[in-house]
Motif scaffolding. Sequence first.
Motif, mmCIF file in Angstrom:
data_model
loop_
_atom_site.group_PDB
_atom_site.id
_atom_site.type_symbol
_atom_site.label_atom_id
_atom_site.label_comp_id
_atom_site.label_asym_id
_atom_site.label_seq_id
_atom_site.Cartn_x
_atom_site.Cartn_y
_atom_site.Cartn_z
ATOM 1 N N LEU A 42 0.822 -1.210 0.000
ATOM 2 C CA LEU A 42 0.000 0.000 0.000
ATOM 3 C C LEU A 42 0.856 1.260 0.000
ATOM 4 O O LEU A 42 0.561 2.221 -0.710
ATOM 5 N N ILE A 43 1.904 1.275 0.791
ATOM 6 C CA ILE A 43 2.750 2.467 0.838
ATOM 7 C C ILE A 43 3.521 2.636 -0.471
ATOM 8 O O ILE A 43 3.717 3.757 -0.937
ATOM 9 N N LEU A 44 3.936 1.542 -1.101
ATOM 10 C CA LEU A 44 4.651 1.647 -2.376
ATOM 11 C C LEU A 44 3.746 2.188 -3.482
ATOM 12 O O LEU A 44 4.135 3.099 -4.211
ATOM 13 N N VAL A 45 2.557 1.652 -3.592
ATOM 14 C CA VAL A 45 1.619 2.126 -4.615
ATOM 15 C C VAL A 45 1.220 3.575 -4.324
ATOM 16 O O VAL A 45 1.142 4.400 -5.244
ATOM 17 N N GLY A 46 1.010 3.904 -3.067
ATOM 18 C CA GLY A 46 0.670 5.278 -2.694
ATOM 19 C C GLY A 46 1.779 6.257 -3.040
ATOM 20 O O GLY A 46 1.518 7.348 -3.561
ATOM 21 N N MET A 47 3.010 5.876 -2.782
ATOM 22 C CA MET A 47 4.144 6.751 -3.102
ATOM 23 C C MET A 47 4.313 6.914 -4.612
ATOM 24 O O MET A 47 4.670 7.996 -5.078
ATOM 25 N N ILE A 48 4.054 5.862 -5.364
ATOM 26 C CA ILE A 48 4.129 5.964 -6.829
ATOM 27 C C ILE A 48 3.053 6.917 -7.339
ATOM 28 O O ILE A 48 3.315 7.762 -8.206
ATOM 29 N N LEU A 49 1.842 6.810 -6.803
ATOM 30 C CA LEU A 49 0.773 7.717 -7.224
ATOM 31 C C LEU A 49 1.091 9.166 -6.862
ATOM 32 O O LEU A 49 0.850 10.082 -7.650
ATOM 33 N N ILE A 50 1.642 9.387 -5.693
ATOM 34 C CA ILE A 50 2.007 10.742 -5.287
ATOM 35 C C ILE A 50 3.124 11.284 -6.181
ATOM 36 O O ILE A 50 3.082 12.438 -6.613
ATOM 37 N N ALA A 51 4.118 10.468 -6.484
ATOM 38 C CA ALA A 51 5.240 10.913 -7.321
ATOM 39 C C ALA A 51 4.782 11.245 -8.737
ATOM 40 O O ALA A 51 5.203 12.256 -9.313
ATOM 41 N N THR A 52 3.913 10.413 -9.324
ATOM 42 C CA THR A 52 3.450 10.696 -10.681
ATOM 43 C C THR A 52 2.532 11.917 -10.700
ATOM 44 O O THR A 52 2.550 12.687 -11.659
ATOM 45 N N ALA A 53 1.756 12.123 -9.645
ATOM 46 C CA ALA A 53 0.909 13.313 -9.576
ATOM 47 C C ALA A 53 1.762 14.572 -9.449
ATOM 48 O O ALA A 53 1.491 15.586 -10.086
ATOM 49 N N TYR A 54 2.801 14.499 -8.647
ATOM 50 C CA TYR A 54 3.664 15.656 -8.442
ATOM 51 C C TYR A 54 4.446 16.005 -9.708
ATOM 52 O O TYR A 54 4.575 17.166 -10.063
ATOM 53 N N SER A 55 4.946 14.997 -10.407
ATOM 54 C CA SER A 55 5.761 15.260 -11.592
ATOM 55 C C SER A 55 4.925 15.523 -12.838
ATOM 56 O O SER A 55 5.397 16.158 -13.774
ATOM 57 N N GLY A 56 3.703 15.013 -12.884
ATOM 58 C CA GLY A 56 2.870 15.193 -14.063
ATOM 59 C C GLY A 56 3.214 14.249 -15.189
ATOM 60 O O GLY A 56 2.771 14.426 -16.323
ATOM 61 N N TRP A 57 3.995 13.229 -14.902
ATOM 62 C CA TRP A 57 4.447 12.275 -15.921
ATOM 63 C C TRP A 57 4.226 10.859 -15.424
ATOM 64 O O TRP A 57 4.621 10.512 -14.306
ATOM 65 N N CYS A 58 3.593 10.042 -16.262
ATOM 66 C CA CYS A 58 3.367 8.635 -15.942
ATOM 67 C C CYS A 58 4.102 7.786 -16.967
ATOM 68 O O CYS A 58 3.844 7.908 -18.176
ATOM 69 N N PRO A 59 5.036 6.935 -16.556
ATOM 70 C CA PRO A 59 5.782 6.129 -17.520
ATOM 71 C C PRO A 59 4.901 5.141 -18.283
ATOM 72 O O PRO A 59 5.160 4.850 -19.444
ATOM 73 N N VAL A 60 3.858 4.637 -17.662
ATOM 74 C CA VAL A 60 2.963 3.709 -18.357
ATOM 75 C C VAL A 60 2.208 4.444 -19.457
ATOM 76 O O VAL A 60 2.055 3.944 -20.569
ATOM 77 N N TYR A 61 1.720 5.648 -19.154
ATOM 78 C CA TYR A 61 1.038 6.444 -20.179
ATOM 79 C C TYR A 61 1.982 6.767 -21.332
ATOM 80 O O TYR A 61 1.576 6.782 -22.486
ATOM 81 N N SER A 62 3.244 7.058 -21.031
ATOM 82 C CA SER A 62 4.207 7.354 -22.091
ATOM 83 C C SER A 62 4.415 6.141 -22.983
ATOM 84 O O SER A 62 4.478 6.266 -24.202
ATOM 85 N N GLY A 63 4.544 4.981 -22.382
ATOM 86 C CA GLY A 63 4.750 3.769 -23.162
ATOM 87 C C GLY A 63 3.562 3.418 -24.026
ATOM 88 O O GLY A 63 3.709 2.875 -25.132
ATOM 89 N N LEU A 64 2.363 3.734 -23.560
ATOM 90 C CA LEU A 64 1.147 3.444 -24.320
ATOM 91 C C LEU A 64 0.729 4.612 -25.209
ATOM 92 O O LEU A 64 -0.300 4.539 -25.867
ATOM 93 N N ASN A 65 1.508 5.697 -25.209
ATOM 94 C CA ASN A 65 1.235 6.895 -26.006
ATOM 95 C C ASN A 65 -0.134 7.482 -25.647
ATOM 96 O O ASN A 65 -0.922 7.841 -26.508
ATOM 97 N N LYS A 66 -0.404 7.572 -24.351
ATOM 98 C CA LYS A 66 -1.667 8.104 -23.854
ATOM 99 C C LYS A 66 -1.393 9.395 -23.097
ATOM 100 O O LYS A 66 -0.351 9.555 -22.476
#
Length: 89
Positions: A42-66
């Motif tokens: 839970l803490i790992l997934v939560g930290m990933i969500l916080i980091a992607t929200a803060y940076s504005g970049w999601c690596p999965v979205y980039s890979g899927l061109n979304k």
Amino acid sequence: MNFDVKRMVKFEHNIGVPEKKYRMIGGVALVLASLFTAKILLILVGMILIATAYSGWCPVYSGLNKSTLTPDGPANPESSTEESETPKE
């Protein structure tokens, strides 16, 4: 649907403002829940969500061109509302 690894590492912003808010709220909720349940996942997934929200970049979205970014409107939205309110003669 192909997953493009080269596009994934370009670090282009691909998360819109509404989704940033949802990711931040969800991430904080998961981190707080992990404090009570003592679950590392839970803490790992939560930290990933916080980091992607803060940076504005999601690596999965980039890979899927979304992207959830909205198309750019006028540079100054306040000036466009002033123009529309004034009557034209």
